[in-house]
Design a protein around this motif. Structure first.
Motif, short mmCIF file in Angstrom:
data_model
loop_
_atom_site.label_atom_id
_atom_site.label_comp_id
_atom_site.label_asym_id
_atom_site.label_seq_id
_atom_site.Cartn_x
_atom_site.Cartn_y
_atom_site.Cartn_z
N MET A 1 0.86 -1.19 0.00
CA MET A 1 0.00 0.00 0.00
C MET A 1 0.90 1.24 0.00
SD MET A 1 -3.14 1.31 0.28
CE MET A 1 -4.26 0.10 0.98
N GLN A 2 0.77 2.08 -1.05
CA GLN A 2 1.53 3.32 -1.12
C GLN A 2 0.97 4.33 -0.11
OE1 GLN A 2 4.00 4.78 -3.69
NE2 GLN A 2 4.52 2.62 -3.48
N LYS A 3 1.86 4.84 0.75
CA LYS A 3 1.41 5.84 1.71
C LYS A 3 1.67 7.24 1.13
CE LYS A 3 3.75 4.43 5.32
NZ LYS A 3 4.13 4.35 6.77
N LEU A 4 0.61 8.05 1.07
CA LEU A 4 0.70 9.38 0.49
C LEU A 4 0.54 10.44 1.56
CD1 LEU A 4 -1.83 8.89 -2.48
CD2 LEU A 4 0.60 8.23 -2.41
N VAL A 5 1.39 11.46 1.51
CA VAL A 5 1.16 12.70 2.26
C VAL A 5 0.87 13.77 1.23
CG1 VAL A 5 2.23 14.51 3.67
CG2 VAL A 5 2.56 12.10 4.28
N VAL A 6 -0.23 14.49 1.43
CA VAL A 6 -0.63 15.53 0.47
C VAL A 6 -0.61 16.88 1.17
CG1 VAL A 6 -2.42 16.32 -1.13
CG2 VAL A 6 -2.09 13.85 -0.73
N LEU A 7 0.06 17.85 0.53
CA LEU A 7 0.16 19.20 1.08
C LEU A 7 -0.73 20.14 0.29
CD1 LEU A 7 4.03 19.54 1.69
CD2 LEU A 7 2.30 18.52 3.17
N ILE A 8 -1.44 20.99 1.02
CA ILE A 8 -2.37 21.94 0.42
C ILE A 8 -2.18 23.32 1.01
CG2 ILE A 8 -4.10 20.14 -0.08
CD1 ILE A 8 -5.64 21.09 2.42
N SER A 9 -2.80 24.31 0.39
CA SER A 9 -2.79 25.66 0.96
C SER A 9 -4.17 26.32 0.92
CB SER A 9 -1.82 26.59 0.20
OG SER A 9 -0.48 26.17 0.36
N GLY A 10 -5.13 25.62 0.24
CA GLY A 10 -6.42 26.29 0.05
C GLY A 10 -7.60 25.37 0.18
N ALA A 11 -8.47 25.40 -0.84
CA ALA A 11 -9.74 24.64 -0.77
C ALA A 11 -9.51 23.14 -0.76
CB ALA A 11 -10.64 25.03 -1.93
N GLY A 12 -8.46 22.68 -1.40
CA GLY A 12 -8.19 21.24 -1.42
C GLY A 12 -9.13 20.44 -2.30
N GLU B 1 -3.03 5.03 -0.10
CA GLU B 1 -3.90 5.74 0.86
C GLU B 1 -3.21 7.02 1.32
OE1 GLU B 1 -2.44 2.99 4.65
OE2 GLU B 1 -4.35 4.09 4.81
N VAL B 2 -4.02 8.04 1.54
CA VAL B 2 -3.50 9.29 2.07
C VAL B 2 -3.38 9.13 3.59
CG1 VAL B 2 -3.90 11.77 2.36
CG2 VAL B 2 -4.52 10.65 0.21
N VAL B 3 -2.17 9.19 4.11
CA VAL B 3 -1.95 8.95 5.53
C VAL B 3 -1.87 10.24 6.34
CG1 VAL B 3 -0.82 6.73 5.14
CG2 VAL B 3 0.56 8.82 5.22
N ALA B 4 -1.71 11.37 5.64
CA ALA B 4 -1.69 12.67 6.33
C ALA B 4 -1.91 13.79 5.33
CB ALA B 4 -0.38 12.89 7.07
N ILE B 5 -2.50 14.87 5.81
CA ILE B 5 -2.72 16.08 5.03
C ILE B 5 -1.98 17.21 5.74
CG2 ILE B 5 -4.43 17.73 4.17
CD1 ILE B 5 -6.52 15.44 4.31
N GLY B 6 -1.12 17.90 5.00
CA GLY B 6 -0.37 19.01 5.59
C GLY B 6 -0.69 20.32 4.89
N ALA B 7 -0.43 21.42 5.59
CA ALA B 7 -0.67 22.75 5.01
C ALA B 7 0.34 23.74 5.58
CB ALA B 7 -2.10 23.20 5.32
N ASP B 8 0.50 24.83 4.84
CA ASP B 8 1.38 25.90 5.31
C ASP B 8 0.58 26.96 6.06
OD1 ASP B 8 1.32 28.36 2.78
OD2 ASP B 8 0.14 26.51 2.75
N PRO C 1 5.97 8.52 4.37
CA PRO C 1 5.28 8.38 3.07
C PRO C 1 6.16 7.73 2.01
CG PRO C 1 6.03 10.64 3.34
CD PRO C 1 6.32 9.95 4.64
N ASP C 2 5.49 7.05 1.08
CA ASP C 2 6.16 6.59 -0.13
C ASP C 2 6.15 7.68 -1.19
OD1 ASP C 2 6.49 3.67 0.61
OD2 ASP C 2 4.31 3.89 0.84
N LEU C 3 5.18 8.60 -1.07
CA LEU C 3 5.03 9.64 -2.07
C LEU C 3 4.41 10.87 -1.40
CD1 LEU C 3 5.06 10.49 -5.10
CD2 LEU C 3 2.74 9.52 -5.27
N THR C 4 4.97 12.03 -1.66
CA THR C 4 4.43 13.29 -1.16
C THR C 4 3.94 14.10 -2.35
OG1 THR C 4 5.95 13.29 0.73
CG2 THR C 4 4.91 15.39 0.15
#
Ligand SMILES: Nc1nc2c(c(=O)[nH]1)N[C@@H](CN(C=O)c1ccc(C(=O)N[C@@H](CCC(=O)O)C(=O)O)cc1)CN2
Ligand SMILES: NCC(=O)N[C@@H]1O[C@H](COP(=O)([O-])[O-])[C@@H](O)[C@H]1O
Length: 237
Positions: A1-12, A35-42, A85-88
């Protein structure tokens, strides 16, 4: 299972589409092994509500809380790495990440961009395309490097500009294409069909691959009708 961390700054909204696509795929005959394992933002932003809705951890690392960009980047990297994560993925993340972050994560660090790179890089691509009077623009998914949207193209597709387009209507159509590029790439990476290290190692002047027909829509259309793209993907080993 690829673990994804996704970074956003707005509506997403692009992250929302990815989360819904991943959910839908789990109920299908061809689940995406990610699967997305975490959501990050600035910065605190509306998109962080997705973390609560989907039961995903989230974090905010604000540049203004650090003495400089490098220190902010180190703190951001530490939070990202804590999820292993495996992929950000940078999905509407409106900050240039510093070299130490790029060196630590890339090529498993992708950015989705609302233009046909290398056309219209930067923070205001849709506005810039309209201001330039472009008859077409596009959407791109790239590996992040130390430049501004200069990294290797993973996939990109063309979107026509309509005479009556506003920034909002054009961006809405572009986002639909971005979501498809991202979902397709995550599926291919998770399946082992797309190797980012190989792609990133290709010489910058590698021959442009022949256009390929766009795959069927991979994500829910959250906005305007399906664009009429001419997809061009970079096949990889
Ligand atoms: N090292 C990299 N970091 C990031 C890249 C990249 O290619 N390399 N892409 C961006 C996303 N992006 C375009 O797709 C982008 C976002 C923001 C900016 C920018 O100039 N940001 C300013 C702040 C702008 C603001 O506060 O409104 C800044 O960081 O000083 C350029 C391109 C993600 N990161
Ligand atoms: N240069 C970076 C950039 O312009 N990113 C763009 O911001 C939008 C975020 O939308 P969302 O927050 O609704 O997903 C997306 O179109 C993304 O490509």
């Amino acid at each position: 299972m690829q673990k994804l961390v996704v970074l956003i700054s707005g509506a997403g909204s692009n992250l929302e589409a990815l989360l819904e696509e991943l959910d839908a795929s789990r109920r299908s005959s061809e689940p995406i092994d990610a699967e997305v394992v975490a959501i990050g933002a600035d910065t605190p932003c509306d998109g962080l509500a997705l973390a609560e809705r989907f039961g995903i951890p989230s974090f905010v690392v604000r540049p203004r809380e650090f003495e400089d960009r490098a220190a902010w980047g180190d703190a951001l990297l530490e939070r990202i790495r804590s999820y292993e994560p495996d992929l950000t993925i940078l999905s509407g993340f409106m900050r240039l990440v510093p070299p130490r972050v790029v060196a630590a994560l890339s090529p498993a660090l992708l950015n989705t961009h609302p233009a046909y790179l290398p056309e219209f890089p930067g923070a205001h691509a849709v506005r810039d395309a309209l201001a330039a009077g472009a008859s077409r623009t596009g959407a791109s998914l790239i590996v992040v490097d130390d430049g501004v949207d200069t990294g290797p193209v993973v996939a990109r597709t063309r979107i026509d500009v309509r005479a009556d387009d506003t920034e909002a209507t054009l961006h809405a159509r572009i986002k639909v294409a971005e979501r498809r590029l991202l979902a397709d790439a995550v599926r291919r990476i998770a399946a082992g069909d797309l190797d980012l290290a190989t792609l990133a190692a290709e010489p910058a002047d590698a021959a442009e691959p022949a256009d390929r027909e766009p795959t069927e829509r991979a994500v829910t259309d959250h906005a305007a009708p399906e664009p009429t793209p001419t997809a061009e993907e970079h096949p990889t080993a």
